[in-house]
Design a protein around this motif. Structure first.
Motif, PDB file in Angstrom:
ATOM      1  N   GLN A  23       0.820  -1.216   0.000  1.00  0.00           N
ATOM      2  CA  GLN A  23       0.000   0.000   0.000  1.00  0.00           C
ATOM      3  C   GLN A  23       0.853   1.265   0.000  1.00  0.00           C
ATOM      4  O   GLN A  23       0.485   2.262  -0.612  1.00  0.00           O
ATOM      5  N   ALA A  24       1.998   1.225   0.658  1.00  0.00           N
ATOM      6  CA  ALA A  24       2.868   2.404   0.719  1.00  0.00           C
ATOM      7  C   ALA A  24       3.655   2.606  -0.567  1.00  0.00           C
ATOM      8  O   ALA A  24       3.959   3.746  -0.934  1.00  0.00           O
ATOM      9  N   ALA A  25       3.964   1.523  -1.270  1.00  0.00           N
ATOM     10  CA  ALA A  25       4.873   1.611  -2.414  1.00  0.00           C
ATOM     11  C   ALA A  25       4.186   1.830  -3.754  1.00  0.00           C
ATOM     12  O   ALA A  25       4.832   2.288  -4.694  1.00  0.00           O
ATOM     13  N   HIS A  26       2.917   1.504  -3.864  1.00  0.00           N
ATOM     14  CA  HIS A  26       2.245   1.555  -5.171  1.00  0.00           C
ATOM     15  C   HIS A  26       1.063   2.518  -5.160  1.00  0.00           C
ATOM     16  O   HIS A  26       0.263   2.508  -4.220  1.00  0.00           O
ATOM     17  N   ALA A  27       0.945   3.288  -6.210  1.00  0.00           N
ATOM     18  CA  ALA A  27      -0.212   4.178  -6.360  1.00  0.00           C
ATOM     19  C   ALA A  27      -1.497   3.367  -6.548  1.00  0.00           C
ATOM     20  O   ALA A  27      -2.571   3.806  -6.151  1.00  0.00           O
ATOM     21  N   TYR A  28      -1.371   2.196  -7.161  1.00  0.00           N
ATOM     22  CA  TYR A  28      -2.508   1.299  -7.377  1.00  0.00           C
ATOM     23  C   TYR A  28      -2.143  -0.069  -6.796  1.00  0.00           C
ATOM     24  O   TYR A  28      -1.819  -1.013  -7.522  1.00  0.00           O
ATOM     25  N   PRO A  29      -2.176  -0.192  -5.455  1.00  0.00           N
ATOM     26  CA  PRO A  29      -1.708  -1.428  -4.818  1.00  0.00           C
ATOM     27  C   PRO A  29      -2.646  -2.605  -5.044  1.00  0.00           C
ATOM     28  O   PRO A  29      -3.840  -2.436  -5.280  1.00  0.00           O
ATOM     29  N   TRP A  30      -2.058  -3.779  -4.950  1.00  0.00           N
ATOM     30  CA  TRP A  30      -2.839  -5.001  -4.978  1.00  0.00           C
ATOM     31  C   TRP A  30      -3.621  -5.099  -3.676  1.00  0.00           C
ATOM     32  O   TRP A  30      -3.191  -4.626  -2.631  1.00  0.00           O
ATOM     33  N   SER A  31      -4.771  -5.761  -3.747  1.00  0.00           N
ATOM     34  CA  SER A  31      -5.580  -5.988  -2.547  1.00  0.00           C
ATOM     35  C   SER A  31      -4.994  -7.146  -1.740  1.00  0.00           C
ATOM     36  O   SER A  31      -4.170  -7.932  -2.230  1.00  0.00           O
ATOM     37  N   GLU A  32      -5.455  -7.261  -0.527  1.00  0.00           N
ATOM     38  CA  GLU A  32      -5.029  -8.377   0.323  1.00  0.00           C
ATOM     39  C   GLU A  32      -5.393  -9.712  -0.330  1.00  0.00           C
ATOM     40  O   GLU A  32      -4.604 -10.669  -0.295  1.00  0.00           O
ATOM     41  N   ALA A  33      -6.566  -9.774  -0.950  1.00  0.00           N
ATOM     42  CA  ALA A  33      -6.999 -11.018  -1.599  1.00  0.00           C
ATOM     43  C   ALA A  33      -6.093 -11.385  -2.772  1.00  0.00           C
ATOM     44  O   ALA A  33      -5.762 -12.563  -2.961  1.00  0.00           O
ATOM     45  N   VAL A  34      -5.680 -10.399  -3.556  1.00  0.00           N
ATOM     46  CA  VAL A  34      -4.786 -10.680  -4.684  1.00  0.00           C
ATOM     47  C   VAL A  34      -3.428 -11.151  -4.167  1.00  0.00           C
ATOM     48  O   VAL A  34      -2.868 -12.131  -4.661  1.00  0.00           O
ATOM     49  N   LEU A  35      -2.887 -10.461  -3.173  1.00  0.00           N
ATOM     50  CA  LEU A  35      -1.620 -10.905  -2.589  1.00  0.00           C
ATOM     51  C   LEU A  35      -1.748 -12.331  -2.046  1.00  0.00           C
ATOM     52  O   LEU A  35      -0.867 -13.165  -2.265  1.00  0.00           O
TER      53      LEU A  35
END
Length: 157
Positions: A23-35
């Motif tokens: 969440q801190a590193a990406h403007a469009y972060p992956w969701s917890e479910a995707v991770l």
């Protein structure tokens, strides 16, 4: 004694430490479910930890690969913004790719990167990746869409 960087395999139990970095590193972060979905049979997830003198270790980044036979795709790489610019991405990529070559007989690694991410493209090229093409309008941006640069690195003969 200085802090030491270590690369270790991650498991689903590390998800709680990965999500804030994502969440801190990406403007469009992956969701917890995707991770979470990246801990399946065809994935390898590597974490970069810094071990301090007191024996405590902190996850500062991770790399997620999907693989099939002799091919792997770098799906996501992430270094905590507070630790960027220290060569940790280079360390994580170099070690994790060599582990895939040694342990899983990977012959080629593919990746996609935002065209605007020139620092990442330069790092990938430094590590021996070549540009293979692009996908127009691939990544979401605040103003619309952005091109993805397609890259690959071959190992062995």
């Amino acid at each position: 004694m200085a802090a030491t960087a270590m690369i270790k395999p991650l498991t689903i139990d590390n998800l709680g430490s990965m999500l804030p970095i994502e969440q801190a590193a990406h403007a469009y972060p992956w969701s917890e479910a995707v991770l979470a979905s990246c801990f399946g049979e065809r994935y390898r997830v590597f974490g970069l930890f810094i071990e301090e003198e007191a024996g405590q270790s902190e996850l500062l980044g991770y790399a997620i690969y999907q693989f099939l036979f002799e091919e792997a795709t770098l799906m996501n790489i992430c270094i905590n913004p507070s630790a960027q610019g220290r060569g940790l991405g280079n360390t994580l990529l170099s070690h994790s790719m060599q582990t895939l070559v040694d342990d899983a007989a990977i012959e080629v690694v593919f990746l996609e990167v935002r065209q605007s991410n020139q620092a990442a493209i330069a790092l990938y090229q430094k590590l021996g990746f070549s540009i293979d093409g692009e996908r127009k309008n691939y990544y979401e941006t605040a103003d619309g869409r952005e091109t993805a640069v397609l890259m690959s690195k071959r190992f062995g003969a």
